[in-house]
Design a protein around this motif. Structure first.
Motif, PDB file in Angstrom:
ATOM      1  N   MET A   1       0.696  -1.197  -0.204  1.00  0.00           N
ATOM      2  CA  MET A   1       0.117  -0.192  -0.151  1.00  0.00           C
ATOM      3  C   MET A   1       0.914   1.371   0.041  1.00  0.00           C
ATOM      4  SD  MET A   1      -3.039  -1.006   2.561  1.00  0.00           S
ATOM      5  CE  MET A   1      -4.695  -0.232   1.815  1.00  0.00           C
ATOM      6  N   GLY A   2       1.971   0.897   0.560  1.00  0.00           N
ATOM      7  CA  GLY A   2       2.888   2.254   0.431  1.00  0.00           C
ATOM      8  C   GLY A   2       2.450   3.433   1.599  1.00  0.00           C
ATOM      9  N   ALA A   3       2.338   4.497   1.179  1.00  0.00           N
ATOM     10  CA  ALA A   3       2.075   5.663   2.267  1.00  0.00           C
ATOM     11  C   ALA A   3       0.684   6.298   1.976  1.00  0.00           C
ATOM     12  CB  ALA A   3       3.104   6.793   1.890  1.00  0.00           C
ATOM     13  N   ILE A   4       0.029   6.092   2.908  1.00  0.00           N
ATOM     14  CA  ILE A   4      -1.584   6.290   2.934  1.00  0.00           C
ATOM     15  C   ILE A   4      -1.905   7.728   3.674  1.00  0.00           C
ATOM     16  CG2 ILE A   4      -3.833   5.404   3.276  1.00  0.00           C
ATOM     17  CD1 ILE A   4      -2.273   2.956   3.598  1.00  0.00           C
ATOM     18  N   ALA A   5      -2.272   8.669   3.065  1.00  0.00           N
ATOM     19  CA  ALA A   5      -2.675   9.917   3.727  1.00  0.00           C
ATOM     20  C   ALA A   5      -4.236   9.785   4.220  1.00  0.00           C
ATOM     21  CB  ALA A   5      -2.395  11.112   2.718  1.00  0.00           C
ATOM     22  N   VAL A   6      -4.629  10.092   5.343  1.00  0.00           N
ATOM     23  CA  VAL A   6      -5.778  10.400   5.955  1.00  0.00           C
ATOM     24  C   VAL A   6      -5.904  11.672   6.262  1.00  0.00           C
ATOM     25  CG1 VAL A   6      -7.462   9.452   7.814  1.00  0.00           C
ATOM     26  CG2 VAL A   6      -5.805   7.989   6.846  1.00  0.00           C
ATOM     27  N   ILE A   7      -6.679  12.575   5.568  1.00  0.00           N
ATOM     28  CA  ILE A   7      -6.868  13.858   5.775  1.00  0.00           C
ATOM     29  C   ILE A   7      -8.074  14.538   5.891  1.00  0.00           C
ATOM     30  CG2 ILE A   7      -6.378  16.001   4.286  1.00  0.00           C
ATOM     31  CD1 ILE A   7      -3.492  14.558   5.032  1.00  0.00           C
TER      32      ILE A   7
ATOM     33  N   PHE B   1      -7.354  13.521  -3.829  1.00  0.00           N
ATOM     34  CA  PHE B   1      -8.001  12.437  -3.142  1.00  0.00           C
ATOM     35  C   PHE B   1      -8.244  11.190  -3.954  1.00  0.00           C
ATOM     36  CE2 PHE B   1      -9.878  15.564   0.578  1.00  0.00           C
ATOM     37  CZ  PHE B   1      -8.906  15.264   1.168  1.00  0.00           C
ATOM     38  N   THR B   2      -8.014   9.976  -3.549  1.00  0.00           N
ATOM     39  CA  THR B   2      -8.310   8.474  -4.261  1.00  0.00           C
ATOM     40  C   THR B   2      -9.513   8.046  -3.675  1.00  0.00           C
ATOM     41  OG1 THR B   2      -6.780   7.629  -2.830  1.00  0.00           O
ATOM     42  CG2 THR B   2      -5.743   8.356  -4.898  1.00  0.00           C
ATOM     43  N   ASP B   3      -9.830   8.426  -2.415  1.00  0.00           N
ATOM     44  CA  ASP B   3     -10.968   7.621  -1.855  1.00  0.00           C
ATOM     45  C   ASP B   3     -11.582   8.676  -0.948  1.00  0.00           C
ATOM     46  OD1 ASP B   3      -8.572   5.827  -2.154  1.00  0.00           O
ATOM     47  OD2 ASP B   3      -9.972   4.306  -1.163  1.00  0.00           O
ATOM     48  N   LEU B   4     -12.824   8.651  -0.644  1.00  0.00           N
ATOM     49  CA  LEU B   4     -13.652   9.292   0.339  1.00  0.00           C
ATOM     50  C   LEU B   4     -14.079   8.516   1.706  1.00  0.00           C
ATOM     51  CD1 LEU B   4     -15.825  11.557  -1.726  1.00  0.00           C
ATOM     52  CD2 LEU B   4     -13.219  12.184  -1.254  1.00  0.00           C
ATOM     53  N   GLY B   5     -13.957   8.912   2.642  1.00  0.00           N
ATOM     54  CA  GLY B   5     -14.330   8.302   3.789  1.00  0.00           C
ATOM     55  C   GLY B   5     -15.567   9.175   4.417  1.00  0.00           C
ATOM     56  N   LEU B   6     -16.841   8.886   4.507  1.00  0.00           N
ATOM     57  CA  LEU B   6     -17.853   9.626   5.133  1.00  0.00           C
ATOM     58  C   LEU B   6     -18.017   9.102   6.632  1.00  0.00           C
ATOM     59  CD1 LEU B   6     -20.391   9.532   2.217  1.00  0.00           C
ATOM     60  CD2 LEU B   6     -18.410  11.246   2.747  1.00  0.00           C
ATOM     61  N   THR B   7     -18.336  10.160   7.586  1.00  0.00           N
ATOM     62  CA  THR B   7     -18.667   9.770   8.840  1.00  0.00           C
ATOM     63  C   THR B   7     -20.019  10.405   9.328  1.00  0.00           C
ATOM     64  OG1 THR B   7     -17.473  11.715   9.717  1.00  0.00           O
ATOM     65  CG2 THR B   7     -16.171   9.904   9.820  1.00  0.00           C
ATOM     66  N   LYS B   8     -20.426   9.657  10.426  1.00  0.00           N
ATOM     67  CA  LYS B   8     -21.748  10.117  10.748  1.00  0.00           C
ATOM     68  C   LYS B   8     -22.984  10.077   9.747  1.00  0.00           C
ATOM     69  CE  LYS B   8     -20.832  12.510  14.823  1.00  0.00           C
ATOM     70  NZ  LYS B   8     -21.352  13.826  15.755  1.00  0.00           N
ATOM     71  N   LEU B   9     -23.014   9.063   8.859  1.00  0.00           N
ATOM     72  CA  LEU B   9     -24.250   8.962   8.109  1.00  0.00           C
ATOM     73  C   LEU B   9     -25.473   8.482   9.125  1.00  0.00           C
ATOM     74  CD1 LEU B   9     -25.413   8.594   5.189  1.00  0.00           C
ATOM     75  CD2 LEU B   9     -24.837   6.249   5.440  1.00  0.00           C
ATOM     76  N   ASP B  10     -25.349   7.821  10.074  1.00  0.00           N
ATOM     77  CA  ASP B  10     -26.353   7.328  11.075  1.00  0.00           C
ATOM     78  C   ASP B  10     -26.825   8.420  11.745  1.00  0.00           C
ATOM     79  OD1 ASP B  10     -23.590   7.284  12.184  1.00  0.00           O
ATOM     80  OD2 ASP B  10     -24.790   7.103  14.167  1.00  0.00           O
ATOM     81  N   MET B  11     -26.314   9.686  11.814  1.00  0.00           N
ATOM     82  CA  MET B  11     -27.048  10.922  12.411  1.00  0.00           C
ATOM     83  C   MET B  11     -27.966  11.317  11.686  1.00  0.00           C
ATOM     84  SD  MET B  11     -25.748  10.738  15.638  1.00  0.00           S
ATOM     85  CE  MET B  11     -26.092  12.640  16.153  1.00  0.00           C
TER      86      MET B  11
ATOM     87  N   THR C   1       0.884   7.114  -2.072  1.00  0.00           N
ATOM     88  CA  THR C   1       0.118   6.050  -2.863  1.00  0.00           C
ATOM     89  C   THR C   1      -1.420   6.309  -2.715  1.00  0.00           C
ATOM     90  OG1 THR C   1       0.317   4.463  -1.194  1.00  0.00           O
ATOM     91  CG2 THR C   1       1.914   4.469  -2.898  1.00  0.00           C
ATOM     92  N   LYS C   2      -1.821   6.670  -1.581  1.00  0.00           N
ATOM     93  CA  LYS C   2      -3.369   6.773  -1.542  1.00  0.00           C
ATOM     94  C   LYS C   2      -3.695   7.914  -0.837  1.00  0.00           C
ATOM     95  CE  LYS C   2      -6.619   2.607  -0.446  1.00  0.00           C
ATOM     96  NZ  LYS C   2      -7.159   3.006  -1.791  1.00  0.00           N
ATOM     97  N   SER C   3      -4.619   8.836  -1.173  1.00  0.00           N
ATOM     98  CA  SER C   3      -4.842   9.994  -0.201  1.00  0.00           C
ATOM     99  C   SER C   3      -6.527   9.815   0.185  1.00  0.00           C
ATOM    100  CB  SER C   3      -4.561  11.148  -1.097  1.00  0.00           C
ATOM    101  OG  SER C   3      -5.119  12.163  -0.580  1.00  0.00           O
ATOM    102  N   ILE C   4      -6.714   9.665   1.407  1.00  0.00           N
ATOM    103  CA  ILE C   4      -7.965   9.406   1.576  1.00  0.00           C
ATOM    104  C   ILE C   4      -8.863  10.602   2.356  1.00  0.00           C
ATOM    105  CG2 ILE C   4      -9.747   7.868   3.219  1.00  0.00           C
ATOM    106  CD1 ILE C   4      -7.437   5.840   3.169  1.00  0.00           C
TER     107      ILE C   4
END
Ligand code: IMP
Length: 430
Positions: A1-7, A330-340, A259-262
């Motif tokens: 996977m290499g270096a994965i940024a979580v931003i 960004f190569t991926d999106l992460g969404l939070t709190k959909l349940d809210m 390699t990945k920017s989330i």
């Protein structure tokens, strides 16, 4: 996977810690590094095995990983006192920290007690008063001190000289009452230095050796893109580079290493401190606000982990999401709190702005113009089902899927992870 940024893709507090936890525990990523910011960050991490929840500030969120090495990189600013408190909290939770699993960059800059005092006395943007801005100021004007000083016998002379300069500055600014007792502070610092000294090393060489041995690393972003000193709503920003590129540089990694920017986005989004917030909920939406804010002190409520301040709440802004996706690649999106969002009859997403009577589809560069933007919303039918803890995308109500799908199509980046509750396991991975 290499270096994965979580931003962070918005104004911070998006829930990045949950994604770092997933990557450490499920994907077994062996290194977690912080490359920007300091004790201004507040990352809530929860370890189900030990049953412990911690609000971390500068300590990387990989501390609960069995074999994870945690790195505090050169681009960070480091308060020895508050970091010792973090070490103690982590050890109290049952994790043994050693120079093998915690490494502090000798190039990181030291935040002194006087940096915090100057921050509190001079702040104009609603800072966290952790001394972060003044420490980066001293770094930029080349009067700062790096952690490397603590490896030399004359560190007390160097610290003393900077504390004296800060006391003089406070006096000149008519804040004589805030001056500190230098001898007392050095004595206190002596205790903290003894604790942190074994962890100080050259983290850049170490990281490159690990990457050469095919190890993977998470670049753990702090704050968020709209608080980046170059790309955010200046001057209502933090003092570091919070983007994927910024965090890579802050760890001594070349931009090509990523390699990945989330990009992490919270539904709904929040902001603390001053500055524009185009999609802020209106007075008429106070019921929605109260539901989303939660109760202070309870899990997932919208109060700052570092300051306890109530966060302002608004609808997800897709003009912003498109902009931050562009700046971070960004190569991926992460969404939070959909349940809210369950139980809210009509949901909104901001798809453009109105500015001086014209429709604007891209984020203006000028902060004063952002302040004048009026949101243009697309409305969506909500859903009533409780989706807390759902782990399969197929199990989401159709209206929830439509909401997520619209975000993905609009931003043009796949939504690969969706948070459905406060626990680490409350997550859909697609
Ligand atoms: P500073 O970073 O403490 O100087 O604060 C500058 C701005 O960034 C203020 O508006 C803070 O509220 C905001 N800020 C700093 N750290 C965080 C964070 O971790 N989450 C959200 N906002 C933050």
């Amino acid at each position: 996977m290499g270096a994965i940024a979580v931003i962070g893709g918005q104004y911070g507090d998006e829930g990045k810690g949950k994604f770092v936890h997933y990557l450490v525990h499920d994907k077994k990523i062996s290194l977690v590094g912080r490359g920007n910011g300091g004790a201004n960050a507040g990352h809530n991490v929860y370890d189900p095995e030990r049953g412990v929840a911690l609000a971390l500030h500068l300590m990387p969120s990989g501390v609960f990983g069995d074999k994870t090495v945690n790195i505090v990189g050169c681009g960070t600013v480091f308060n020895p006192h508050s970091f010792v408190e973090e070490i103690q909290a982590v050890e109290k939770a049952g994790v043994k920290l050693t120079p093998d699993n915690l490494k502090l960059s000798s190039r990181a800059h030291v935040t002194l007690q006087t940096h915090r005092i100057i921050d509190g006395a001079t702040d104009k943007v609603g800072s966290t008063a952790q001394g972060v801005g003044p420490t980066y100021r001293d770094k930029a004007i080349r009067t700062g001190l790096r952690l490397e000083i603590f490896l030399h016998d004359d560190w007390k002379d160097k610290v003393k000289a900077l504390l004296q300069a800060h006391n003089k500055e406070l006096e000149n600014d008519n804040h004589s009452e805030l001056k500190i007792n230098i001898e007392d502070e050095i004595k206190k610092l002596d205790g903290s230095v003894k604790v942190i000294k074994p962890y100080i090393c050259d983290t850049v060489s170490y990281l490159h050796e690990q990457l050469a041995n095919n190890k993977d690393i998470i670049l753990e972003g702090a704050q968020a893109t709209m608080l980046d000193i170059n790309h955010g709503t200046y001057p209502y920003v933090t003092s570091s580079n919070t983007t994927a590129g910024g965090v890579a540089i802050g760890l001594g990694l070349p931009p090509t290493a990523v390699t990945k920017s989330i990009g992490i986005f919270k539904l709904p989004m929040t902001r603390v401190g001053k500055g524009p917030f185009t999609t802020l909920l209106t007075e008429d939406e106070h019921d929605i606000h109260d539901k989303l804010a939660g109760v202070k002190g309870t899990k997932g409520s919208e109060f700052g982990a570092t300051t306890g301040r109530a966060r302002s709440i608004g609808w997800m802004d897709l003009v912003m999401a498109k902009y931050t996706a562009m700046v971070n690649g960004f190569t991926d999106l992460g969404l939070t709190k959909l349940d809210m969002l369950s139980g809210i009859p009509k949901l909104k997403l901001c798809v453009a702005y109105e500015l001086n009577g014209k429709v604007v589809e891209n984020m203006p560069a000028d902060t004063s113009l952002i302040t004048e933007c009026i949101p243009i919303y697309k409305e969506f039918e909500g859903w009533d089902e409780d989706i807390s803890g759902v782990q399969k995308y197929e199990k989401l109500p159709d209206n929830a899927k439509k909401y997520v799908q619209f975000i993905e199509d609009f931003v043009g980046v796949p939504v690969t992870m969706i948070g459905t509750g406060p626990d680490n396991s409350d997550m859909i991975v697609r």
